[in-house]
Design a protein around this motif. Structure first.
Motif, PDB file in Angstrom:
ATOM      1  N   GLY A  87       0.815  -1.210   0.000  1.00  0.00           N
ATOM      2  CA  GLY A  87       0.000   0.000   0.000  1.00  0.00           C
ATOM      3  C   GLY A  87       0.848   1.259   0.000  1.00  0.00           C
ATOM      4  O   GLY A  87       1.995   1.243   0.438  1.00  0.00           O
ATOM      5  N   VAL A  88       0.266   2.316  -0.512  1.00  0.00           N
ATOM      6  CA  VAL A  88       0.902   3.626  -0.497  1.00  0.00           C
ATOM      7  C   VAL A  88       0.159   4.481   0.518  1.00  0.00           C
ATOM      8  O   VAL A  88      -1.056   4.690   0.398  1.00  0.00           O
ATOM      9  CB  VAL A  88       0.847   4.302  -1.883  1.00  0.00           C
ATOM     10  N   ILE A  89       0.881   4.966   1.525  1.00  0.00           N
ATOM     11  CA  ILE A  89       0.282   5.798   2.578  1.00  0.00           C
ATOM     12  C   ILE A  89       0.866   7.194   2.459  1.00  0.00           C
ATOM     13  O   ILE A  89       2.077   7.381   2.579  1.00  0.00           O
ATOM     14  CB  ILE A  89       0.567   5.217   3.972  1.00  0.00           C
ATOM     15  N   ARG A  90       0.010   8.164   2.198  1.00  0.00           N
ATOM     16  CA  ARG A  90       0.493   9.532   2.080  1.00  0.00           C
ATOM     17  C   ARG A  90      -0.600  10.496   2.503  1.00  0.00           C
ATOM     18  O   ARG A  90      -1.791  10.159   2.482  1.00  0.00           O
ATOM     19  CB  ARG A  90       0.942   9.829   0.646  1.00  0.00           C
ATOM     20  N   ALA A  91      -0.192  11.685   2.912  1.00  0.00           N
ATOM     21  CA  ALA A  91      -1.139  12.741   3.245  1.00  0.00           C
ATOM     22  C   ALA A  91      -1.371  13.593   2.003  1.00  0.00           C
ATOM     23  O   ALA A  91      -0.418  14.100   1.415  1.00  0.00           O
ATOM     24  CB  ALA A  91      -0.599  13.597   4.387  1.00  0.00           C
ATOM     25  N   ASP A  92      -2.613  13.720   1.598  1.00  0.00           N
ATOM     26  CA  ASP A  92      -2.930  14.530   0.436  1.00  0.00           C
ATOM     27  C   ASP A  92      -4.378  14.981   0.506  1.00  0.00           C
ATOM     28  O   ASP A  92      -5.261  14.215   0.869  1.00  0.00           O
ATOM     29  CB  ASP A  92      -2.665  13.761  -0.869  1.00  0.00           C
ATOM     30  N   ARG A  93      -4.582  16.224   0.158  1.00  0.00           N
ATOM     31  CA  ARG A  93      -5.936  16.778   0.119  1.00  0.00           C
ATOM     32  C   ARG A  93      -6.414  16.829  -1.326  1.00  0.00           C
ATOM     33  O   ARG A  93      -5.633  16.621  -2.266  1.00  0.00           O
ATOM     34  CB  ARG A  93      -5.969  18.164   0.759  1.00  0.00           C
ATOM     35  N   LEU A  94      -7.692  17.121  -1.498  1.00  0.00           N
ATOM     36  CA  LEU A  94      -8.305  17.142  -2.819  1.00  0.00           C
ATOM     37  C   LEU A  94      -7.543  18.088  -3.749  1.00  0.00           C
ATOM     38  O   LEU A  94      -7.327  19.258  -3.427  1.00  0.00           O
ATOM     39  CB  LEU A  94      -9.764  17.577  -2.704  1.00  0.00           C
ATOM     40  N   GLY A  95      -7.123  17.563  -4.894  1.00  0.00           N
ATOM     41  CA  GLY A  95      -6.444  18.363  -5.892  1.00  0.00           C
ATOM     42  C   GLY A  95      -4.940  18.453  -5.738  1.00  0.00           C
ATOM     43  O   GLY A  95      -4.259  19.004  -6.615  1.00  0.00           O
ATOM     44  N   GLU A  96      -4.385  17.933  -4.638  1.00  0.00           N
ATOM     45  CA  GLU A  96      -2.940  18.035  -4.434  1.00  0.00           C
ATOM     46  C   GLU A  96      -2.155  17.043  -5.281  1.00  0.00           C
ATOM     47  O   GLU A  96      -0.978  17.263  -5.563  1.00  0.00           O
ATOM     48  CB  GLU A  96      -2.604  17.852  -2.956  1.00  0.00           C
ATOM     49  N   LEU A  97      -2.780  15.934  -5.658  1.00  0.00           N
ATOM     50  CA  LEU A  97      -2.121  14.965  -6.526  1.00  0.00           C
ATOM     51  C   LEU A  97      -2.625  15.129  -7.950  1.00  0.00           C
ATOM     52  O   LEU A  97      -3.813  15.391  -8.179  1.00  0.00           O
ATOM     53  CB  LEU A  97      -2.405  13.532  -6.059  1.00  0.00           C
ATOM     54  N   SER A  98      -1.723  14.951  -8.898  1.00  0.00           N
ATOM     55  CA  SER A  98      -2.158  14.922 -10.284  1.00  0.00           C
ATOM     56  C   SER A  98      -2.930  13.636 -10.541  1.00  0.00           C
ATOM     57  O   SER A  98      -2.878  12.685  -9.749  1.00  0.00           O
ATOM     58  CB  SER A  98      -0.949  14.997 -11.217  1.00  0.00           C
ATOM     59  N   SER A  99      -3.634  13.592 -11.657  1.00  0.00           N
ATOM     60  CA  SER A  99      -4.367  12.370 -11.997  1.00  0.00           C
ATOM     61  C   SER A  99      -3.426  11.180 -12.108  1.00  0.00           C
ATOM     62  O   SER A  99      -3.743  10.077 -11.650  1.00  0.00           O
ATOM     63  CB  SER A  99      -5.120  12.564 -13.323  1.00  0.00           C
ATOM     64  N   ASP A 155     -11.127  10.288   4.957  1.00  0.00           N
ATOM     65  CA  ASP A 155     -10.405  11.374   5.604  1.00  0.00           C
ATOM     66  C   ASP A 155     -10.019  12.391   4.525  1.00  0.00           C
ATOM     67  O   ASP A 155      -9.286  12.059   3.588  1.00  0.00           O
ATOM     68  CB  ASP A 155      -9.157  10.821   6.294  1.00  0.00           C
ATOM     69  N   ALA A 156     -10.498  13.607   4.650  1.00  0.00           N
ATOM     70  CA  ALA A 156     -10.220  14.639   3.645  1.00  0.00           C
ATOM     71  C   ALA A 156      -8.746  14.989   3.563  1.00  0.00           C
ATOM     72  O   ALA A 156      -8.313  15.613   2.584  1.00  0.00           O
ATOM     73  CB  ALA A 156     -11.033  15.900   3.950  1.00  0.00           C
ATOM     74  N   ASN A 157      -7.970  14.595   4.567  1.00  0.00           N
ATOM     75  CA  ASN A 157      -6.532  14.849   4.541  1.00  0.00           C
ATOM     76  C   ASN A 157      -5.744  13.684   3.952  1.00  0.00           C
ATOM     77  O   ASN A 157      -4.515  13.771   3.843  1.00  0.00           O
ATOM     78  CB  ASN A 157      -6.024  15.134   5.961  1.00  0.00           C
ATOM     79  N   ARG A 158      -6.430  12.624   3.593  1.00  0.00           N
ATOM     80  CA  ARG A 158      -5.787  11.450   2.995  1.00  0.00           C
ATOM     81  C   ARG A 158      -6.679  10.924   1.869  1.00  0.00           C
ATOM     82  O   ARG A 158      -7.236   9.841   1.946  1.00  0.00           O
ATOM     83  CB  ARG A 158      -5.540  10.366   4.051  1.00  0.00           C
ATOM     84  N   ILE A 159      -6.775  11.708   0.827  1.00  0.00           N
ATOM     85  CA  ILE A 159      -7.686  11.393  -0.270  1.00  0.00           C
ATOM     86  C   ILE A 159      -7.321  10.066  -0.929  1.00  0.00           C
ATOM     87  O   ILE A 159      -8.162   9.174  -1.100  1.00  0.00           O
ATOM     88  CB  ILE A 159      -7.681  12.524  -1.314  1.00  0.00           C
ATOM     89  N   SER A 160      -6.053   9.918  -1.335  1.00  0.00           N
ATOM     90  CA  SER A 160      -5.670   8.721  -2.085  1.00  0.00           C
ATOM     91  C   SER A 160      -5.820   7.465  -1.243  1.00  0.00           C
ATOM     92  O   SER A 160      -6.263   6.422  -1.735  1.00  0.00           O
ATOM     93  CB  SER A 160      -4.236   8.849  -2.607  1.00  0.00           C
ATOM     94  N   LEU A 161      -5.470   7.549   0.037  1.00  0.00           N
ATOM     95  CA  LEU A 161      -5.594   6.379   0.909  1.00  0.00           C
ATOM     96  C   LEU A 161      -7.067   6.045   1.159  1.00  0.00           C
ATOM     97  O   LEU A 161      -7.445   4.874   1.174  1.00  0.00           O
ATOM     98  CB  LEU A 161      -4.869   6.625   2.222  1.00  0.00           C
ATOM     99  N   SER A 162      -7.884   7.062   1.350  1.00  0.00           N
ATOM    100  CA  SER A 162      -9.315   6.827   1.565  1.00  0.00           C
ATOM    101  C   SER A 162      -9.937   6.127   0.363  1.00  0.00           C
ATOM    102  O   SER A 162     -10.704   5.166   0.509  1.00  0.00           O
ATOM    103  CB  SER A 162     -10.036   8.149   1.825  1.00  0.00           C
ATOM    104  N   LEU A 163      -9.604   6.595  -0.836  1.00  0.00           N
ATOM    105  CA  LEU A 163     -10.111   5.957  -2.046  1.00  0.00           C
ATOM    106  C   LEU A 163      -9.587   4.533  -2.175  1.00  0.00           C
ATOM    107  O   LEU A 163     -10.325   3.604  -2.526  1.00  0.00           O
ATOM    108  CB  LEU A 163      -9.707   6.769  -3.272  1.00  0.00           C
ATOM    109  N   GLY A 164      -8.300   4.368  -1.876  1.00  0.00           N
ATOM    110  CA  GLY A 164      -7.689   3.051  -2.005  1.00  0.00           C
ATOM    111  C   GLY A 164      -8.299   2.025  -1.063  1.00  0.00           C
ATOM    112  O   GLY A 164      -8.615   0.900  -1.468  1.00  0.00           O
TER     113      GLY A 164
END
Length: 216
Positions: free
Chosen positions: A87-99, A142-151
């Motif tokens: 798994g990839v664990i990172r802190a990211d909010r909406l729009g902070e990561l590219s597609s 968690d809005a502060n962990r968008i990618s992890l929440s989706l994953g």
């Protein structure tokens, strides 16, 4: 016993699960992206008298993942247990990561689990036995962990689909949702989590659950 294959054998849950199953006499095949990680887990198992072999693969690279899984199966036979813990664990909010960056995290957090089960699960189903466990988390988004929440939401859906595919043939498929930060010496000690994985492996069909919460 044909043993355990664990994909994503890092220093916390991965290593603890490898050691726990090895203590029960199962040979362990460790798959991780870095050779150093593989070597540490293999050594930790050996230090306790267990048997382990290791392979390197990137869970997002289907060719290398398939190669490692095939080699592990060739070495020990069709596994009794298959654990996907990458798994990839990172802190990211909406729009902070590219597609592209978001897709890269999903490739490991979700697609890798599907690819692993698709490669090994049919042989387990043909044998009419076995356990597939996928490490989950993030019980609530968690809005502060968008990618992890989706994953982790995707992991629960993926596990349901894998279970529908292989469950009728006698394979227990489940995900363990770890509800807090994993840290030694706390209620979320990785050795305690590993005990849960072993207990799940021992369950009979009437005790199967698709989603198990590890909450303390």
């Amino acid at each position: 016993m044909a043993g355990l294959i664990i994909v994503g054998a890092g220093p916390l849950i991965g290593q603890s699960v490898a050691r726990r199953f090895a203590r029960e006499g199962l040979p362990v095949a460790v798959v991780a992206r870095g050779q150093g990680t593989v070597d540490k887990v293999v050594a930790a198992v050996a230090d306790e008298g267990g048997r382990a072999i290791g392979f390197t693969a990137d869970a997002a690279d289907e060719a290398s993942l398939h190669s490692a899984l095939d080699a592990a199966t060739a070495a020990h036979g069709v596994p009794d247990a298959l654990v996907y813990n990458a798994g990839v664990i990172r802190a990211d909010r909406l729009g902070e990561l590219s597609s592209a960056e978001l897709l890269d995290t999903l490739a490991i957090n979700v697609v890798g689990a599907l690819a692993t089960a698709a490669r090994v699960g049919p042989a387990m189903a043909a044998a009419g036995r076995g356990t597939i466990i996928v490490t989950g988390g993030m019980r609530d988004p968690d809005a502060n962990r968008i990618s992890l929440s989706l994953g982790k939401s995707g992991v629960r859906t993926a596990t349901e689909l894998i279970g529908r595919e292989f469950g009728p043939a006698g394979v227990h498929v489940t995900t363990v949702t770890v509800c807090d930060v994993v840290e030694a010496g706390t209620p979320y000690d990785p050795d305690l989590i590993a005990d849960t994985y072993w207990e799940l492996h021992l369950r009979t069909p009437e005790q199967w659950e698709r989603v198990v919460l590890f909450a303390r």
